[in-house]
Write an enzyme that holds these catalytic residues in place. Structure first.
Site, mmCIF file in Angstrom:
data_model
loop_
_atom_site.group_PDB
_atom_site.id
_atom_site.type_symbol
_atom_site.label_atom_id
_atom_site.label_comp_id
_atom_site.label_asym_id
_atom_site.label_seq_id
_atom_site.Cartn_x
_atom_site.Cartn_y
_atom_site.Cartn_z
ATOM 1 N N ARG A 125 34.941 40.977 48.601
ATOM 2 C CA ARG A 125 35.839 40.358 47.710
ATOM 3 C C ARG A 125 35.337 38.916 47.394
ATOM 4 N NH1 ARG A 125 38.290 42.795 44.430
ATOM 5 N NH2 ARG A 125 39.577 43.960 45.744
ATOM 6 N N HIS A 171 28.651 42.635 39.649
ATOM 7 C CA HIS A 171 30.102 42.267 39.730
ATOM 8 C C HIS A 171 30.354 40.802 40.261
ATOM 9 C CE1 HIS A 171 34.296 42.336 40.187
ATOM 10 N NE2 HIS A 171 34.666 43.700 40.146
ATOM 11 N N ASP A 198 41.157 41.584 31.794
ATOM 12 C CA ASP A 198 40.060 42.430 32.430
ATOM 13 C C ASP A 198 39.690 43.216 31.022
ATOM 14 O OD1 ASP A 198 38.686 44.450 33.912
ATOM 15 O OD2 ASP A 198 40.753 45.380 34.719
ATOM 16 N N GLU A 201 30.761 39.614 34.560
ATOM 17 C CA GLU A 201 29.809 40.652 35.339
ATOM 18 C C GLU A 201 28.902 41.268 34.154
ATOM 19 O OE1 GLU A 201 32.770 43.078 36.991
ATOM 20 O OE2 GLU A 201 34.153 41.464 37.132
HETATM 21 C C1 BG6 Z 1 36.444 44.857 37.444
HETATM 22 C C2 BG6 Z 1 37.192 45.771 36.921
HETATM 23 O O1 BG6 Z 1 35.023 44.830 37.134
HETATM 24 O O2 BG6 Z 1 36.516 44.800 39.011
HETATM 25 C C3 BG6 Z 1 38.703 45.795 37.334
HETATM 26 O O3 BG6 Z 1 37.021 45.672 35.432
HETATM 27 C C4 BG6 Z 1 38.995 45.765 38.849
HETATM 28 O O4 BG6 Z 1 39.301 46.700 36.568
HETATM 29 C C5 BG6 Z 1 37.973 44.463 39.500
HETATM 30 O O5 BG6 Z 1 40.041 45.564 38.929
HETATM 31 C C6 BG6 Z 1 38.085 44.678 40.884
HETATM 32 O O6 BG6 Z 1 37.682 45.882 41.572
HETATM 33 P P1 BG6 Z 1 37.758 46.123 42.962
HETATM 34 O O7 BG6 Z 1 37.413 47.838 43.106
HETATM 35 O O8 BG6 Z 1 36.681 45.416 43.624
HETATM 36 O O9 BG6 Z 1 39.124 45.784 43.531
#
Ligand code: BG6
Length: 314
Positions: A76, A187, A230, A290
């Protein structure tokens, strides 16, 4: 015998400082630093950039206090790599794959370092940079619970640390005999002081898919965040994107072959549902901008797809 024309001693040149690269004892992280003090740290789970610091030690990446770093979940924070699907699986080939694919939890291999000559994006920072390469292929995955069992691929992910910028580039090769489709995204969680003072420019008047409210929308102003955001934008790679904090540019993005940009911040309520996001007000400390290609790209047998981003920290 004394020689009258004896050549004078060749002066020993002072040692030229060079970039340093080290691998952690448990072989889980690779760290690189420049003689001028900038540094980057990459976790082999997901080849996730965990930290990118300026010469003065300012951290550019956000990583949650509760981030899980053992590969059992995507990190995260930092720069997790989305591949081969963006979001939940949405077609037969990705059936059974986790949200955002398997690359962000797989253990990648560190392939080595090289000097910056191989940097591909324009205006790179020349000699004073170091490139780290990481590799992932289908043979390295423990299990692939889908049609992906039929595909063979090799990915090289390059992380290049420059004096005031970072490049992250992907080369995805189809090494098998069957064509496949994929989506990919860098991301990235960018560290900011307070989301209330942040805006994202370069996406004004560009239509976006709104994953919160649904449908297609467009805004005329730079993006500001005061609730969950988002959004998926399709925007020509030549368009510069920047994150501003208190009206001053903080990050500038240059994209190469990456036509899509996702802007995400979970805000308060969604943050509470995310067990690996902390502390409580962590949503204030990052914005995800991203870059990627989240349309389905077809990669024919034997072909290679390449794309990357350069981020300048200001
Ligand atoms: C973003 C998406 O790229 O990632 C979101 O557009 C999503 O919809 C977010 O909630 C986080 O995703 P994750 O799987 O890491 O919790």
């Amino acid at each position: 015998m004394e020689r009258s024309k004896k050549p004078s001693a060749i002066p020993v040149s002072p040692t030229i400082p060079t970039p340093q690269v080290s691998i952690s004892e448990d072989n889980s992280r690779v760290t690189a630093s420049l003689p001028t003090g900038e540094s980057v740290e990459v976790l082999l789970f997901g080849a996730t950039v965990l930290s990118w610091k300026t010469a003065k030690g300012k951290e550019n990446m956000f990583v949650s206090d509760k981030a899980i770093l053992d590969g059992s979940k995507a990190v995260r924070g930092g720069i997790p790599l989305v591949f081969p699907n963006f979001g939940p699986s949405s077609n037969k080939a990705t059936e059974g794959l986790p949200q955002h694919g398997f690359a962000r939890t797989a253990k990648w291999e560190y392939l080595g370092k090289s000097s910056s000559e191989s940097s591909t994006l324009p205006n790179s920072s020349g000699d004073s940079s170091v490139k780290l390469d990481f590799g992932l292929s289908n043979t390295m995955l423990e299990k692939i619970p889908s049609e992906w069992k039929n595909y063979q691929f090799g990915i090289t992910y390059s992380v290049t640390l420059g004096k005031d910028d970072l490049e992250t580039s992907l080369a995805i090769r189809n090494t098998g005999e069957k064509d496949f489709e994929f989506q990919t995204l860098l991301h990235s969680y960018w560290a900011i002081d307070n989301i209330s003072n942040v805006s994202v420019s370069g996406l004004e008047k560009v239509s976006f898919a709104d994953k919160v409210g649904g449908g297609k929308k467009e805004e005329s102003e730079a993006i500001t965040v005061s609730s969950e955001v988002d959004r998926v934008y399709h925007v020509d790679p030549s368009q510069e994107i920047a994150i501003f904090e208190k009206d001053k540019p903080r990050f500038e993005f240059t994209r190469d072959m990456l036509p899509d940009v996702v802007v995400w911040n979970p805000w308060i309520e969604k943050s509470k549902t995310m067990s690996d996001l902390g502390p409580e007000d962590a949503y204030k400390r990052f914005i995800c901008v991203e870059t990627g290609s989240v349309r389905w790209n077809t990669l024919e047998a034997g072909d290679t797809w390449e794309g990357g981003q350069r981020i300048k920290a200001l």
